[in-house]
Design an enzyme around this catalytic site. Structure first.
Site, PDB file in Angstrom:
ATOM      1  N   PRO A   2       0.749  -1.232   0.000  1.00 19.37           N
ATOM      2  CA  PRO A   2       0.000   0.000   0.000  1.00 19.37           C
ATOM      3  C   PRO A   2       0.784   1.290   0.000  1.00 19.37           C
ATOM      4  CG  PRO A   2       0.168  -0.874   2.218  1.00 19.37           C
ATOM      5  CD  PRO A   2       1.159  -1.550   1.346  1.00 19.37           C
ATOM      6  N   GLU A   3       1.204   1.770  -1.103  1.00 18.26           N
ATOM      7  CA  GLU A   3       1.564   3.186  -1.188  1.00 18.26           C
ATOM      8  C   GLU A   3       0.681   3.741  -2.298  1.00 18.26           C
ATOM      9  OE1 GLU A   3       5.799   4.236  -0.931  1.00 18.26           O
ATOM     10  OE2 GLU A   3       6.212   2.199  -0.266  1.00 18.26           O
ATOM     11  N   LYS A  65      -3.309   7.162   0.865  1.00 17.39           N
ATOM     12  CA  LYS A  65      -3.288   5.701   0.802  1.00 17.39           C
ATOM     13  C   LYS A  65      -4.651   5.105   1.121  1.00 17.39           C
ATOM     14  CE  LYS A  65       1.483   5.808   2.436  1.00 17.39           C
ATOM     15  NZ  LYS A  65       2.380   5.471   3.566  1.00 17.39           N
ATOM     16  N   ARG A 262      12.555   3.041  10.329  1.00 23.95           N
ATOM     17  CA  ARG A 262      12.287   2.360   9.063  1.00 23.95           C
ATOM     18  C   ARG A 262      13.589   2.112   8.324  1.00 23.95           C
ATOM     19  NH1 ARG A 262       6.977   2.660   7.628  1.00 23.95           N
ATOM     20  NH2 ARG A 262       7.558   0.831   6.440  1.00 23.95           N
TER      21      ARG A 262
END
Length: 278
Positions: A2-3, A65, A262
């Site tokens: 999901p981007e 998104k 991240r």
DNA sequence: CCTGAAACCTGTCTGC
DNA sequence: TGCAGACAGGTTTCAG
């Protein structure tokens, strides 16, 4: 998966069909099954299941998104896929995916399944779309966002630019992959302080963001691991998941560090961290 | 305001 | 083969 480009690819498929399948738009919901209650953020799971039957799916769109579906008599169904979500149209007679968290049965025999192995995804059914997406920052591909606006927005923060770009209230739609790719394309180190970027660098960064998103959209997004929709952007990564491999621009090995918790990939030569006094 | 840690979850892959 | 640990496209909440 999901981007922005992946969500847009799914929205496009539901809206227009593809790979031999007709659009879902125009179909009428017949029944709803909620298989993991916590996936429904609002209203209650029972209210969610009760409101959709009989409604016709009119439009499908995306904001950041979030994917939204407008129904003729039931408002907006809004879905956030988080880390591992996918929306799958199951043909009549076929079994839905193993990790389906809700199912919407249509009166033509098809089923829409929310496949979500890691249960992080959330779904809302609301009368007003803004109730869910109202807090989001601008769409990066919207030409109303000018390089000057973007620079002004960056100037308001002293944060590291990578986590800022991934903050959805700052800009809506970027995630870990496209952020790393855009920063490399712009020649900006991920830990650069946002307010240190010059107007020229800000313009170059916005241009890079748009270029990688457009490239992802043209390739139907990226397909990794168990999530596959025919996307091809994973074959065009320049830094993401390429630690130790040569930079495609200068040959220097790509480095992997942790920024804002991240995994972050960059070329230490093309993206050197510049000094910034302010 | 900013950062880091933890939580929410399951699956896959690597190394011993 | 088994098992531990790392890692995964996201977001929220809390402590310092």
């Amino acid at each position: 998966m999901p981007e922005l480009p992946e969500v847009e690819t799914i929205a496009r498929f539901l809206r227009e069909g593809g790979r031999g399948q007709p659009p879902l738009v125009g179909a009428r919901a017949a029944g709803v099954e909620v298989l993991w209650e916590r996936t429904i953020a609002a209203p209650s799971p029972a209210g969610f299941a009760a409101r959709l039957p009989g409604a016709v799916l009119e439009t499908v769109g995306r904001r950041g998104k979030f994917l939204w579906m407008a129904w003729d008599a039931a408002g907006f169904l809004v879905v956030h896929l988080r880390m591992s979500g996918d929306l799958v149209v199951v043909p009549p007679g076929e079994a839905p995916p193993k990790h389906s968290r809700w199912l919407i049965r249509f009166d033509d025999g098809r089923t829409l399944a929310f496949d979500n192995p890691r249960k992080f995804g959330r779904t809302w059914l609301v009368p007003d779309l803004q109730m869910v997406v109202g807090h989001l920052g601008p769409e990066p591909l919207d030409s109303a966002l000018t390089p000057a606006d973007f620079h002004a927005r960056l100037q308001r923060h002293r944060r590291q630019v990578k986590p800022l770009l991934m903050t959805q209230t700052f800009l809506a739609g970027l995630g870990n992959i496209y952020t790393d790719e855009a920063l490399h394309r712009a020649g900006v180190h991920p830990q650069t302080r946002a307010h240190c970027l010059s107007p020229v660098q800000a313009a170059r960064l916005l241009e890079a963001i748009r270029a990688v998103l457009q490239e992802g959209l043209a390739m139907n997004g990226a397909s990794i691991d168990w999530m596959y929709r025919g996307g091809g952007f994973q074959n065009a990564f320049r830094v993401y998941h390429r630690a130790g491999e040569p930079c495609l621009t200068c040959g220097t090995p790509i480095e992997r560090i942790i920024v804002g918790q991240r995994s972050t990939h960059f070329c230490p030569r093309c993206q050197s961290l510049m000094k910034c006094e302010v």
